[in-house]
Design a protein around this motif. Sequence first.
Motif, PDB file in Angstrom:
ATOM      1  N   ARG A 152       0.820  -1.213   0.000  1.00 37.37           N
ATOM      2  CA  ARG A 152       0.000   0.000   0.000  1.00 37.37           C
ATOM      3  C   ARG A 152       0.856   1.266   0.000  1.00 37.37           C
ATOM      4  O   ARG A 152       0.519   2.239  -0.684  1.00 37.37           O
ATOM      5  N   VAL A 153       1.927   1.267   0.756  1.00 34.89           N
ATOM      6  CA  VAL A 153       2.789   2.449   0.788  1.00 34.89           C
ATOM      7  C   VAL A 153       3.482   2.644  -0.559  1.00 34.89           C
ATOM      8  O   VAL A 153       3.586   3.776  -1.062  1.00 34.89           O
ATOM      9  N   LEU A 154       3.958   1.570  -1.169  1.00 34.22           N
ATOM     10  CA  LEU A 154       4.565   1.682  -2.495  1.00 34.22           C
ATOM     11  C   LEU A 154       3.540   2.143  -3.528  1.00 34.22           C
ATOM     12  O   LEU A 154       3.858   2.955  -4.409  1.00 34.22           O
ATOM     13  N   ALA A 155       2.323   1.658  -3.414  1.00 27.70           N
ATOM     14  CA  ALA A 155       1.276   2.049  -4.365  1.00 27.70           C
ATOM     15  C   ALA A 155       0.978   3.542  -4.272  1.00 27.70           C
ATOM     16  O   ALA A 155       0.868   4.225  -5.298  1.00 27.70           O
ATOM     17  N   THR A 156       0.829   4.050  -3.062  1.00 28.96           N
ATOM     18  CA  THR A 156       0.562   5.491  -2.924  1.00 28.96           C
ATOM     19  C   THR A 156       1.773   6.324  -3.362  1.00 28.96           C
ATOM     20  O   THR A 156       1.608   7.382  -3.963  1.00 28.96           O
ATOM     21  N   MET A 219       1.872   5.648   4.535  1.00 34.80           N
ATOM     22  CA  MET A 219       2.484   5.223   5.796  1.00 34.80           C
ATOM     23  C   MET A 219       1.576   5.541   6.987  1.00 34.80           C
ATOM     24  O   MET A 219       1.406   4.697   7.888  1.00 34.80           O
ATOM     25  N   VAL A 220       0.984   6.716   7.007  1.00 34.15           N
ATOM     26  CA  VAL A 220       0.111   7.091   8.123  1.00 34.15           C
ATOM     27  C   VAL A 220      -1.128   6.197   8.148  1.00 34.15           C
ATOM     28  O   VAL A 220      -1.533   5.704   9.211  1.00 34.15           O
ATOM     29  N   GLY A 221      -1.743   5.972   6.984  1.00 38.42           N
ATOM     30  CA  GLY A 221      -2.922   5.115   6.934  1.00 38.42           C
ATOM     31  C   GLY A 221      -2.623   3.696   7.395  1.00 38.42           C
ATOM     32  O   GLY A 221      -3.393   3.106   8.166  1.00 38.42           O
ATOM     33  N   CYS A 222      -1.478   3.154   6.957  1.00 38.96           N
ATOM     34  CA  CYS A 222      -1.103   1.793   7.363  1.00 38.96           C
ATOM     35  C   CYS A 222      -0.775   1.737   8.856  1.00 38.96           C
ATOM     36  O   CYS A 222      -1.169   0.786   9.548  1.00 38.96           O
ATOM     37  N   TYR A 223      -0.061   2.727   9.360  1.00 36.95           N
ATOM     38  CA  TYR A 223       0.317   2.714  10.778  1.00 36.95           C
ATOM     39  C   TYR A 223      -0.914   2.801  11.668  1.00 36.95           C
ATOM     40  O   TYR A 223      -1.036   2.052  12.647  1.00 36.95           O
TER      41      TYR A 223
END
Length: 267
Positions: A152-156, A219-223
Amino acid sequence: MQSDTPKSTDRPVVTRRLDTFFLSLADVASFIGRFFREAVMPPYEFKEILRQCYEVGFRSLLLISTTGFITGIVFTNQSRPSLSEFGATSWLPSLIAIAIVRALGPLVTALIAAGKVGSSIGAELGSMNVTEQIDAMEVSGTDPFKFLVVSRVLATSFTIPLLTMYTIFVGLLGAYINVNQNEQTSFISFMQEVFGAITYLDIFASITKSTVFGFTIGMVGCYKGYHSSKGTEGVGKAANSAVVTSMFLVFIEELLSLQIIGALRGS
């Protein structure tokens, strides 16, 4: 006989609130460090990364298109009266190009993505955490951090810069339609003035800023989702906190980038 005196480890180093703050920073730093370690180590989840790029990019096109188009029209309408007072409406395409390419394009895209993508990631991972799907992935032998967070972080990080370039194009298209209706400026003349006003540094800076914004949103969304508290209330808090924190950090990064780019432009 057991002493009633509290142990030294129970006492806050500074204050309990500051201790919690610094521990949270350490946890965030550890989370980011783990991302970079997992991102460069095989196996690579290419299929999941592509799926997330589709979710982040294609599903945001309609909202991004509408917002970018309206931004171009509104900014042009708001700028025309000020330039008309000095008889400088011919500078309107150059002013629009500088504003949209340098600031409005990346910022509008990042804020829309923070609200749509950031909340979606926070809610999705929070829901998986509540229903113990993350624990189930570990039991089944799948690395949940690599599959859920890294992808997800790589995608964003990959998709937000592309959306930014699209927003800039749509914004300039909306601005051209407005300018053409009021000043009867041809499309070729409009684009000549646009490209005459911007530089390679402006384009490079917009792409770089957008990549940082995308990394921050992902990163914020995943964390927030990965560390959400149990229960349905925790899912809502994770989604809301992901949006608020992402937007706040985007504004901070925009401010810092302006200082850095201004220094590069002046050197």
